[in-house]
Design an enzyme around this catalytic site. Structure first.
Site, PDB file in Angstrom:
ATOM      1  CE  LYS A  79      -3.789   1.782   3.091  1.00 13.99           C
ATOM      2  NZ  LYS A  79      -4.600   1.337   4.052  1.00 13.99           N
ATOM      3  CB  SER A 154      -8.205   3.245   3.349  1.00 14.36           C
ATOM      4  OG  SER A 154      -7.154   2.420   4.284  1.00 14.36           O
ATOM      5  CB  SER A 178      -8.119   0.056   6.153  1.00  5.05           C
ATOM      6  OG  SER A 178      -9.039   1.441   6.046  1.00  5.05           O
TER       7      SER A 178
HETATM    8  N1  GLN Z   1     -13.002   3.651   7.063  1.00  8.17           N
HETATM    9  C1  GLN Z   1     -12.415   4.189   8.061  1.00  8.17           C
HETATM   10  C2  GLN Z   1     -12.025   5.405   8.154  1.00  8.17           C
HETATM   11  O1  GLN Z   1     -12.075   6.181   6.979  1.00  8.17           O
HETATM   12  C3  GLN Z   1     -11.318   3.227   8.319  1.00  8.17           C
HETATM   13  C4  GLN Z   1      -9.890   3.570   7.377  1.00  8.17           C
HETATM   14  C5  GLN Z   1      -8.542   2.617   7.878  1.00  8.17           C
HETATM   15  O2  GLN Z   1      -8.557   1.620   8.633  1.00  8.17           O
HETATM   16  N2  GLN Z   1      -7.746   3.140   7.604  1.00  8.17           N
HETATM   17  O3  GLN Z   1     -11.292   6.022   8.886  1.00  8.17           O
END
Ligand code: GLN
EC number: 6.3.5.7
Length: 486
Positions: A79, A154, A178
């Site tokens: 990532k 994400s 995520s």
């Molecule tokens: N969807 C969650 C957020 O937007 C989690 C994102 C993540 O785990 N990086 O914060």
């Protein structure tokens, strides 16, 4: 069968037996990326040269009989939130455009030390803020099961690249789901390790008390093999745990007979997709057939997790993101008049709308007069949520729930409605607030052919048992073998 259809462990075996080489495997991945990534958009950046050089070095070691370990030569990708020495790292933000890190994140360094060629950097939501990969400044990633849909977020690119068979393993991060939610949306496997199990050093910070880097792959065994490389105490991360690292593959086939699995009633939420619910209930029955005992448990503070997370995560983010001021990293507004103007303009031009929203929410929650009412109260609720889990784990070995209340939704469907996007995280956030390990694994498909994910949550540092429970289900079902129609 193509080389790219192999699982990570199958490829590792073929490398060990000399049936194939790392250069062949790396070229096969690059060819597959060239074939499908225009539709998937999992990669923000390829490092063809670096990956092939690493593959050649790996093959040379094998030839001499000196592989660095079982994964030597297996191509992976990471990532874009992970710093990679000499390879541009943007976290999918314009604010970091052109930023070339001078060092590797610890997780990346450990992969390199294990001999894995790194194919490139994967798409994600900007600064990992989102659940659909649509906040990426470089365009969304598409789900290989249906390219009109999100692969989740994400770590959308980390999941989509696996489902599209572009790569054998990936790194993601999980601050509030995520790793697990994209795994659920793409028929792949992901583990969010216990907070502190995998080093955060060199991982661009979103919410430091919640961020958990971890591996993703197409099978439970593949994820276990990657976690073996990544789970390590790191003196460069003050929150890295000095806990012992077990052999994650040793007990994998030991089954679930005699284990107690908790089913928290609060996770079968209102508005949940009926096909998701049915498939998770089937999985519970499968576990019973395999010899586990199901226990009805309650985590009464679950309903506050969403509000708690969306106060704490933005609060930490607003502080972490203060460093992007146009001075030290990436993009600078050249037309600015004076220093203050330059800070403001650089941030205004560099951050996307979701990141700006989080910074404003977080700054508000931390500001004098509101701190007690929001931030401090959220911290107290976080403790209550953690206590719920601790109580449940006095009765059961692990918890079984859906990963996401719905399967992959359409790109564009929720992006203009932040609250409905935040609601997507209801099943995954509590695990981060409590710092626990969580796995998502394939548990079936909807009638329309969209993947459904099953979530397992465990006690701190009990990753080995979670993987074993996941494997017991995987062994009985062939979901992981089903290829995405791309
Ligand atoms: N969807 C969650 C957020 O937007 C989690 C994102 C993540 O785990 N990086 O914060």
């Amino acid at each position: 069968m193509q080389l790219t259809d192999l699982t990570l462990l199958e490829l590792a075996a073929k490398l060990a037996s000399g049936e194939t080489t790392s250069v062949e495997a790396t070229r096969a991945c690059l060819a597959r990326i060239a074939q499908v990534d225009e539709k998937v958009k999992a990669f923000l950046r390829l490092d063809e040269h670096g990956a092939l050089a690493a593959a050649e070095a790996s093959d040379a070691r094998r030839e001499k009989g000196n592989p660095l370990g079982p994964l030597d030569g297996v191509p992976v990708a990471v990532k874009d939130i992970f710093l990679t020495e000499g390879v541009e790292t943007t976290c999918a933000s314009r604010v970091l455009e052109g930023f070339v890190p001078p060092y590797d994140a610890t997780a990346v360094r450990l992969l390199k030390e294990a001999g894995t060629p790194i194919l490139g950097k994967l798409n994600q939501d900007e600064f990992a803020m989102g659940s659909s990969n649509e906040s990426s400044a470089y365009g969304p990633c598409h789900n290989p099961w249906d390219v009109t849909r999100t692969p989740g977020g994400s770590s959308g690119g980390s999941a989509a690249a696996l489902a599209a068979r572009e790569v054998f393993g990936t790194l993601g991060t999980d601050t509030g789901g995520s790793i697990r939610q994209p795994a659920a949306f793409t028929n792949t496997v992901g583990i969010k390790p216990t907070y502190g199990r995998v080093s955060r050093y060199g991982v661009i910070a979103y919410a430091s008390s919640l961020d958990a880097p971890g591996p993703m792959a197409r099978t439970v065994g593949d994820v276990a093999a990657l976690l073996q490389v990544l789970a390590r105490h790191d003196p460069l991360d003050s929150t890295s745990a000095p806990a012992d690292v077990p052999d994650y593959l040793a007990d994998l086939e030991h089954g679930v007979a005699g284990l107690k699995l908790g089913v928290p009633r609060e996770y079968f939420v209102e508005g949940m997709d009926p096909e998701v619910e049915a498939s998770v209930r089937e999985a519970l029955k499968a576990y019973e057939r395999l010899g586990a005992t199901l226990v009805d448990v309650s985590l009464p503070h679950t309903k506050y997790a969403l509000a708690t997370y969306y106060l704490l995560a933005p609060a930490e983010a607003s502080s972490n993101l203060a460093r992007y001021d146009g001075v030290r990293y990436g993009r600078r507004a050249r037309e600015a008049k004076g220093l203050r103007d330059m800070y403001g303009l650089s941030r205004d031009q560099g951050f996307g709308p979701e990141v700006k929203r989080r910074i404003m929410l977080g700054t508000y929650a931390l500001s004098a007069g509101y701190y007690d009412a929001y931030y401090l109260r959220a911290q107290k609720v976080r403790t209550l949520i953690r206590d719920d889990f601790a109580k449940a784990f006095t009765q059961v070995d692990a918890l079984v729930t859906p990963t996401s209340p719905v399967p992959a939704f359409k790109l564009g469907e929720k992006v203009n409605d932040p609250v409905s996007m935040y609601l997507m995280d209801v099943c995954t956030l509590p695990c981060n607030l409590a710092g626990l390990p969580g796995v998502s694994l394939p548990c079936g498909f909807t009638k329309a052919g969209l993947p459904i994910g099953l979530q397992l949550m465990g006690r701190p540092f009990d990753e080995a048992k979670l993987l074993r429970i996941a494997r017991a289900f995987e062994r009985e079902h062939d979901y992981v073998r089903r290829p995405a129609p791309i």
